[in-house]
Design an enzyme around this catalytic site. Structure first.
Site, PDB file in Angstrom:
ATOM      1  N   GLU A  54       3.780   3.656   0.652  1.00 25.69           N
ATOM      2  CA  GLU A  54       2.653   3.539   1.389  1.00 25.69           C
ATOM      3  C   GLU A  54       3.430   2.102   1.174  1.00 25.69           C
ATOM      4  O   GLU A  54       3.399   1.419   3.054  1.00 25.69           O
ATOM      5  CB  GLU A  54       1.789   3.223   0.967  1.00 25.69           C
ATOM      6  N   ASP A  58       4.549   0.701   5.497  1.00 31.39           N
ATOM      7  CA  ASP A  58       3.373  -0.897   6.232  1.00 31.39           C
ATOM      8  C   ASP A  58       3.762  -2.104   6.462  1.00 31.39           C
ATOM      9  O   ASP A  58       3.965  -2.075   7.993  1.00 31.39           O
ATOM     10  CB  ASP A  58       2.592  -1.383   5.441  1.00 31.39           C
ATOM     11  N   SER A 127      -2.491   6.007   5.153  1.00 23.96           N
ATOM     12  CA  SER A 127      -1.455   5.759   3.730  1.00 23.96           C
ATOM     13  C   SER A 127      -0.311   6.652   3.843  1.00 23.96           C
ATOM     14  O   SER A 127       0.751   6.640   3.488  1.00 23.96           O
ATOM     15  CB  SER A 127      -2.033   5.444   2.660  1.00 23.96           C
ATOM     16  N   GLU A 130       2.289   6.056   6.677  1.00 21.82           N
ATOM     17  CA  GLU A 130       3.194   4.840   6.155  1.00 21.82           C
ATOM     18  C   GLU A 130       3.845   5.234   5.076  1.00 21.82           C
ATOM     19  O   GLU A 130       5.208   4.967   5.428  1.00 21.82           O
ATOM     20  CB  GLU A 130       1.654   4.212   6.035  1.00 21.82           C
TER      21      GLU A 130
END
Length: 238
Positions: A54, A58, A127, A130
């Protein structure tokens, strides 16, 4: 419903990848991307959750979305691009991407998280998206992620643009004027009519010495906003 989704989460990673329209050279990366930390509490044999992926996803998304916006909207100033990127990488939008892909059904969640509605929570789904991006990046590199993400951005960006311009046409017009190298828009009261208690104001908005929008309203502020809305519609920004 949860039982059905739980059974889908236990499919082999290759099967899940196929249903998501993806391929993975290392299926374990996909399995890790779909593993929420709550799952590890009940399944000690699972070695790692998706939080590190994650973190990576990101960063990859921030870069790719920024680059895509920079190339897609050359007339937009930095402030407008920053706001659009924030909307596109926010949890609500990433959660929506997860839903579009059918990702919630494949997440490996602990029973408590699943029964508590975890598959519907935008924060958790964002999340997971990501993490999926992070896994794909490690598996195949930036170009594979770009090919995966950009069609989603194409679909999502227009409603964001329309919503932004409709909510604040004066800002949209100012950003356009700045991108064109003009000075800020100037709002000029063209006429006032009606009795004192029921006035109507007519306002023109001037950009680069030319009136490009007209509006009317019960106050100068409302009339100016309508003039800006008229201008952004004329310019095709709305």
């Amino acid at each position: 419903m949860n039982n059905h989704q739980g059974s889908l989460a236990e499919l082999y990673p290759q099967e899940i990848a196929q249903r998501l329209g993806l391929t993975f050279r290392d299926p374990l990366l996909l399995s890790r991307a779909l593993t929420h930390r709550s799952y590890l509490n009940e399944h000690p044999e699972a070695l790692e959750n998706n939080e590190r992926l994650e973190f990576l996803g990101d960063a990859v998304l921030d870069f790719l979305v920024g680059a895509w916006l920079y190339n897609q909207y050359p007339e937009y100033a930095e402030g407008a691009l920053t706001r659009m990127r924030a909307a596109l990488v926010g949890n609500d939008q990433l959660g929506e991407f997860s839903r579009q892909l059918g990702l919630p059904a494949f997440l490996r969640l602990g029973r408590g998280e699943s029964d508590g509605g975890g598959r519907d929570r935008s924060v958790l789904l964002g999340s997971a998206f990501e993490a999926l991006v992070g896994a794909l990046y490690l598996d195949q590199g930036i170009m594979a992620v770009r090919a995966f993400v950009e069609p989603l951005l194409e679909t999502a960006s227009l409603p964001i643009l329309l919503d932004s311009a409709d909510r604040d046409p004066k800002s949209a017009l100012q950003e356009w004027a700045q991108a064109q190298g003009f000075g800020p828009p100037h709002y000029e009261t063209a006429a006032t009519s009606g009795p004192e208690h029921d006035r109507t104001f007519k306002v023109n908005v001037i950009v680069n010495g030319r009136a490009i929008g007209r509006g009317a309203g019960p106050s100068k502020r409302v009339a100016a906003k309508e003039a800006a809305r008229d201008a952004v519609e004329t310019l095709g920004l709305l």
